[in-house]
Design a protein around this motif. Structure first.
Motif, PDB file in Angstrom:
ATOM      1  N   CYS A   1       5.128  -1.990  -3.714  1.00 44.81           N
ATOM      2  CA  CYS A   1       6.692  -2.612  -3.658  1.00 44.81           C
ATOM      3  C   CYS A   1       6.715  -3.921  -3.923  1.00 44.81           C
ATOM      4  CB  CYS A   1       7.302  -2.143  -2.409  1.00 44.81           C
ATOM      5  SG  CYS A   1       8.964  -2.438  -2.408  1.00 44.81           S
ATOM      6  N   GLN A   2       7.640  -4.491  -4.493  1.00 50.37           N
ATOM      7  CA  GLN A   2       7.655  -5.998  -4.578  1.00 50.37           C
ATOM      8  C   GLN A   2       9.184  -6.170  -4.427  1.00 50.37           C
ATOM      9  OE1 GLN A   2       5.331  -7.006  -8.504  1.00 50.37           O
ATOM     10  NE2 GLN A   2       5.323  -8.969  -7.036  1.00 50.37           N
ATOM     11  N   LYS A   3       9.209  -7.272  -3.767  1.00 51.76           N
ATOM     12  CA  LYS A   3      10.737  -7.865  -3.783  1.00 51.76           C
ATOM     13  C   LYS A   3      10.785  -9.231  -4.296  1.00 51.76           C
ATOM     14  CE  LYS A   3      12.584  -4.431  -1.414  1.00 51.76           C
ATOM     15  NZ  LYS A   3      13.459  -3.429  -1.970  1.00 51.76           N
ATOM     16  N   GLY A   4      11.332  -9.376  -5.313  1.00 52.94           N
ATOM     17  CA  GLY A   4      11.164 -10.929  -5.982  1.00 52.94           C
ATOM     18  C   GLY A   4       9.635 -11.265  -6.320  1.00 52.94           C
ATOM     19  N   GLN A   5       9.245 -12.132  -5.843  1.00 47.42           N
ATOM     20  CA  GLN A   5       7.899 -12.577  -6.238  1.00 47.42           C
ATOM     21  C   GLN A   5       6.910 -12.015  -4.969  1.00 47.42           C
ATOM     22  OE1 GLN A   5       6.942 -13.942  -9.154  1.00 47.42           O
ATOM     23  NE2 GLN A   5       9.025 -13.570  -9.725  1.00 47.42           N
ATOM     24  N   ARG A   6       7.512 -11.644  -4.043  1.00 41.72           N
ATOM     25  CA  ARG A   6       6.631 -11.089  -2.877  1.00 41.72           C
ATOM     26  C   ARG A   6       6.266  -9.580  -2.933  1.00 41.72           C
ATOM     27  NH1 ARG A   6       8.737 -10.335   3.049  1.00 41.72           N
ATOM     28  NH2 ARG A   6       7.021 -10.159   3.844  1.00 41.72           N
ATOM     29  N   THR A   7       4.971  -9.401  -2.684  1.00 42.63           N
ATOM     30  CA  THR A   7       4.658  -7.993  -2.755  1.00 42.63           C
ATOM     31  C   THR A   7       4.582  -7.560  -1.241  1.00 42.63           C
ATOM     32  OG1 THR A   7       3.038  -8.270  -4.295  1.00 42.63           O
ATOM     33  CG2 THR A   7       2.652  -6.506  -2.982  1.00 42.63           C
ATOM     34  N   LEU A   8       5.467  -6.446  -0.883  1.00 41.87           N
ATOM     35  CA  LEU A   8       5.162  -5.978   0.477  1.00 41.87           C
ATOM     36  C   LEU A   8       4.307  -5.036   0.786  1.00 41.87           C
ATOM     37  CD1 LEU A   8       8.943  -5.152   0.642  1.00 41.87           C
ATOM     38  CD2 LEU A   8       8.070  -7.106   1.304  1.00 41.87           C
ATOM     39  N   PHE A   9       3.836  -4.129  -0.115  1.00 41.43           N
ATOM     40  CA  PHE A   9       2.926  -3.297   0.251  1.00 41.43           C
ATOM     41  C   PHE A   9       2.321  -2.959  -1.147  1.00 41.43           C
ATOM     42  CE2 PHE A   9       6.564  -0.740   0.645  1.00 41.43           C
ATOM     43  CZ  PHE A   9       6.251   0.444  -0.383  1.00 41.43           C
ATOM     44  N   ASP A  10       0.915  -2.565  -1.278  1.00 40.59           N
ATOM     45  CA  ASP A  10       0.260  -2.345  -2.417  1.00 40.59           C
ATOM     46  C   ASP A  10      -1.041  -1.244  -2.003  1.00 40.59           C
ATOM     47  OD1 ASP A  10      -0.582  -2.232  -5.303  1.00 40.59           O
ATOM     48  OD2 ASP A  10      -1.610  -4.249  -5.011  1.00 40.59           O
ATOM     49  N   GLY A  11      -0.886  -0.099  -2.940  1.00 40.85           N
ATOM     50  CA  GLY A  11      -2.038   0.718  -2.947  1.00 40.85           C
ATOM     51  C   GLY A  11      -1.768   1.854  -1.801  1.00 40.85           C
ATOM     52  N   VAL A  12      -0.647   2.104  -1.556  1.00 48.14           N
ATOM     53  CA  VAL A  12      -0.260   2.972  -0.580  1.00 48.14           C
ATOM     54  C   VAL A  12      -0.248   4.429  -1.068  1.00 48.14           C
ATOM     55  CG1 VAL A  12       1.457   3.906   1.313  1.00 48.14           C
ATOM     56  CG2 VAL A  12       1.065   1.197   0.768  1.00 48.14           C
ATOM     57  N   SER A  13      -1.312   5.233  -0.534  1.00 46.21           N
ATOM     58  CA  SER A  13      -1.253   6.613  -0.903  1.00 46.21           C
ATOM     59  C   SER A  13      -1.280   7.416   0.491  1.00 46.21           C
ATOM     60  CB  SER A  13      -2.629   7.068  -1.460  1.00 46.21           C
ATOM     61  OG  SER A  13      -2.515   6.455  -2.677  1.00 46.21           O
ATOM     62  N   LEU A  14      -0.564   8.709   0.222  1.00 48.17           N
ATOM     63  CA  LEU A  14      -0.490   9.580   1.662  1.00 48.17           C
ATOM     64  C   LEU A  14      -0.287  11.021   1.150  1.00 48.17           C
ATOM     65  CD1 LEU A  14       2.925  10.209   1.938  1.00 48.17           C
ATOM     66  CD2 LEU A  14       2.821   7.683   2.376  1.00 48.17           C
ATOM     67  N   ALA A  15      -0.241  11.792   2.069  1.00 45.08           N
ATOM     68  CA  ALA A  15      -0.216  13.307   1.738  1.00 45.08           C
ATOM     69  C   ALA A  15       0.610  13.861   3.213  1.00 45.08           C
ATOM     70  CB  ALA A  15      -1.191  14.241   1.258  1.00 45.08           C
ATOM     71  N   VAL A  16       1.706  14.496   3.131  1.00 41.88           N
ATOM     72  CA  VAL A  16       2.059  15.087   4.408  1.00 41.88           C
ATOM     73  C   VAL A  16       1.970  16.345   4.319  1.00 41.88           C
ATOM     74  CG1 VAL A  16       3.982  15.173   5.906  1.00 41.88           C
ATOM     75  CG2 VAL A  16       3.721  12.948   4.692  1.00 41.88           C
ATOM     76  N   PRO A  17       1.167  17.337   4.934  1.00 46.07           N
ATOM     77  CA  PRO A  17       1.317  18.599   4.704  1.00 46.07           C
ATOM     78  C   PRO A  17       2.359  19.303   5.629  1.00 46.07           C
ATOM     79  CG  PRO A  17      -0.663  17.542   5.773  1.00 46.07           C
ATOM     80  CD  PRO A  17       0.057  16.712   5.914  1.00 46.07           C
ATOM     81  N   ALA A  18       2.767  20.657   5.105  1.00 42.46           N
ATOM     82  CA  ALA A  18       3.824  21.149   5.695  1.00 42.46           C
ATOM     83  C   ALA A  18       3.566  21.341   7.360  1.00 42.46           C
ATOM     84  CB  ALA A  18       4.166  22.712   5.139  1.00 42.46           C
ATOM     85  N   GLY A  19       4.513  21.148   8.028  1.00 45.03           N
ATOM     86  CA  GLY A  19       4.646  21.291   9.561  1.00 45.03           C
ATOM     87  C   GLY A  19       4.174  19.979  10.119  1.00 45.03           C
ATOM     88  N   SER A  20       3.869  19.017   9.504  1.00 46.44           N
ATOM     89  CA  SER A  20       3.492  17.507   9.928  1.00 46.44           C
ATOM     90  C   SER A  20       4.487  16.526   9.838  1.00 46.44           C
ATOM     91  CB  SER A  20       2.156  17.011   9.097  1.00 46.44           C
ATOM     92  OG  SER A  20       0.959  17.920   9.122  1.00 46.44           O
ATOM     93  N   TRP A  21       4.180  15.260  10.306  1.00 47.62           N
ATOM     94  CA  TRP A  21       5.189  14.360  10.280  1.00 47.62           C
ATOM     95  C   TRP A  21       4.336  12.958   9.673  1.00 47.62           C
ATOM     96  CZ3 TRP A  21       5.091  10.469  13.988  1.00 47.62           C
ATOM     97  CH2 TRP A  21       4.306  10.883  15.093  1.00 47.62           C
ATOM     98  N   LEU A  22       5.230  11.867   9.382  1.00 53.35           N
ATOM     99  CA  LEU A  22       4.711  10.721   8.975  1.00 53.35           C
ATOM    100  C   LEU A  22       4.944   9.865   9.972  1.00 53.35           C
ATOM    101  CD1 LEU A  22       3.221   9.020   6.877  1.00 53.35           C
ATOM    102  CD2 LEU A  22       5.449   8.880   5.834  1.00 53.35           C
ATOM    103  N   HIS A  23       4.140   8.979  10.427  1.00 53.54           N
ATOM    104  CA  HIS A  23       4.345   8.073  11.299  1.00 53.54           C
ATOM    105  C   HIS A  23       4.119   6.470  10.603  1.00 53.54           C
ATOM    106  CE1 HIS A  23       4.930   5.677  15.072  1.00 53.54           C
ATOM    107  NE2 HIS A  23       3.921   4.770  14.591  1.00 53.54           N
ATOM    108  N   ILE A  24       5.230   5.668  10.428  1.00 54.32           N
ATOM    109  CA  ILE A  24       5.069   4.407   9.635  1.00 54.32           C
ATOM    110  C   ILE A  24       5.375   3.302  10.670  1.00 54.32           C
ATOM    111  CG2 ILE A  24       6.047   2.871   8.004  1.00 54.32           C
ATOM    112  CD1 ILE A  24       6.822   5.632   6.616  1.00 54.32           C
ATOM    113  N   GLU A  25       4.557   2.441  10.825  1.00 56.75           N
ATOM    114  CA  GLU A  25       4.601   1.242  11.593  1.00 56.75           C
ATOM    115  C   GLU A  25       4.039  -0.016  10.968  1.00 56.75           C
ATOM    116  OE1 GLU A  25       1.770   0.464  15.429  1.00 56.75           O
ATOM    117  OE2 GLU A  25       2.389   2.577  15.501  1.00 56.75           O
ATOM    118  N   GLY A  26       4.729  -0.966  11.331  1.00 55.02           N
ATOM    119  CA  GLY A  26       4.256  -2.268  10.882  1.00 55.02           C
ATOM    120  C   GLY A  26       5.071  -3.498  11.433  1.00 55.02           C
TER     121      GLY A  26
END
Length: 143
Positions: free
Chosen positions: A13-38
């Motif tokens: 993800c880029q906003k203007g000339q700034r890269t916010l994040f790069d190379g993010v891969s994930l898999a969320v199995p059924a019955g699970s949840w995703l926690h994002i922090e930063g």
């Protein structure tokens, strides 16, 4: 029925000339949840919007399982999420967008009957890593 509810590969993800994040891969199995922090401004809200199909990624793909009524041509194919199983609740800021972070803190303190000087507000913002942004309008800050 797929055993996962969400997969993403090599998102950027880029906003203007700034890269916010790069190379993010994930898999969320059924019955699970995703926690994002930063840290503030690292792209957490942008990632959620990309995963929900509300914003495009600069690179990468998001995969949702096929709906039961759809023919499954490929086991993984990019598609918009099934809105019947996705619920995105975004921010509802309680801030005045044209005022600075410092001014918003002082106004909120005043409305709560507390005394807070501009210097104290700036100090509180500095403790959160926002010293250099204390006097910017909150509309330009990260959610």
């Amino acid at each position: 029925m797929a055993s996962w509810v969400l997969q993403a590969m090599d998102l950027a993800c880029q906003k203007g000339q700034r890269t916010l994040f790069d190379g993010v891969s994930l898999a969320v199995p059924a019955g699970s949840w995703l926690h994002i922090e930063g840290s503030n401004g690292c792209g957490k809200t942008s990632l959620l919007r990309i995963l929900c199909g509300l914003s495009p990624a600069s690179r990468g793909k998001v995969f949702w399982p096929a709906r039961a009524q759809e023919p499954q041509i490929e086991s993984l194919s990019p598609r918009r999420p099934d809105r019947s199983v996705l619920h995105y609740i975004g921010h509802a800021l309680g801030l005045k967008s044209d005022l600075s972070a410092c001014e918003n803190l002082c106004l909120d303190a005043q409305a709560s009957g507390l005394a807070l000087s501009s210097a104290q507000a700036v100090q509180a913002l500095a403790a959160q890593g926002l010293h250099s942004r204390a006097h910017l309008p909150v509309r330009v800050l990260s959610q």
